[in-house]
Scaffold this motif. Structure first.
Motif, PDB file in Angstrom:
ATOM      1  N   PRO A   1     -23.328 -81.624 -54.805  1.00  0.00           N
ATOM      2  CA  PRO A   1     -23.287 -83.092 -54.775  1.00  0.00           C
ATOM      3  C   PRO A   1     -22.768 -83.727 -56.064  1.00  0.00           C
ATOM      4  O   PRO A   1     -22.197 -84.815 -56.027  1.00  0.00           O
ATOM      5  N   ASN A   2     -22.943 -83.052 -57.190  1.00  0.00           N
ATOM      6  CA  ASN A   2     -22.474 -83.638 -58.454  1.00  0.00           C
ATOM      7  C   ASN A   2     -20.974 -83.442 -58.670  1.00  0.00           C
ATOM      8  O   ASN A   2     -20.443 -83.826 -59.701  1.00  0.00           O
TER       9      ASN A   2
ATOM     10  N   SER B   1     -24.768 -85.565 -44.273  1.00  0.00           N
ATOM     11  CA  SER B   1     -23.631 -85.952 -45.112  1.00  0.00           C
ATOM     12  C   SER B   1     -22.583 -84.838 -45.128  1.00  0.00           C
ATOM     13  O   SER B   1     -22.889 -83.675 -44.886  1.00  0.00           O
TER      14      SER B   1
ATOM     15  N   THR C   1     -21.186 -83.701 -47.694  1.00  0.00           N
ATOM     16  CA  THR C   1     -21.521 -82.827 -48.815  1.00  0.00           C
ATOM     17  C   THR C   1     -22.431 -81.696 -48.354  1.00  0.00           C
ATOM     18  O   THR C   1     -22.212 -80.534 -48.688  1.00  0.00           O
TER      19      THR C   1
END
Length: 86
Positions: A74-75, A65, A67
Motif C-alpha cells: 500500500p505504501n 481495493s 491494492t
C-alpha cells in the motif's frame, strides 16, 4: 509475461519473485504503482430509481481495493479517482 485467467487472482509479488528468479533485477519497494478508482454517486440525473442506483453502487463500495487484490504494498501506490453520477 504474466498471464492470468478469469478465475485466477493475480499476485504481483509472486510475479516479481519469478522475474527475479530469472535474473531480472527488480526492487518492489522502489517502484510506484498507479491505480484508478471510480466512486459511483446515486445523485445523477438519469431516470433510474434512486433505490436502484444505491443497489447498483453497493457492490462497488464493498469490493476489495485494487491494492489488496493485486497484492501490492500500500505504501507504493498512487490512486487516481473519478466520481461517476448514475
Amino acid at each position: 509475461m504474466a498471464r492470468f485467467g478469469f478465475i485466477e487472482t493475480p499476485r504481483i509479488s509472486q510475479v516479481i519473485a519469478l522475474c527475479q528468479a530469472q535474473g531480472l533485477d527488480f526492487d518492489l519497494m522502489s517502484t510506484t504503482f498507479v491505480l484508478g478508482r471510480e466512486t459511483l454517486l446515486p445523485t445523477g440525473g438519469s431516470h433510474m430509481a434512486r433505490w436502484r442506483k444505491r443497489l447498483y453502487g453497493f457492490p462497488a463500495r464493498n469490493a476489495p481495493s485494487a491494492t489488496a487484490y493485486f497484492d501490492i504494498p500500500p505504501n507504493r501506490v498512487i490512486e487516481l479517482g473519478a466520481q461517476i453520477e448514475l
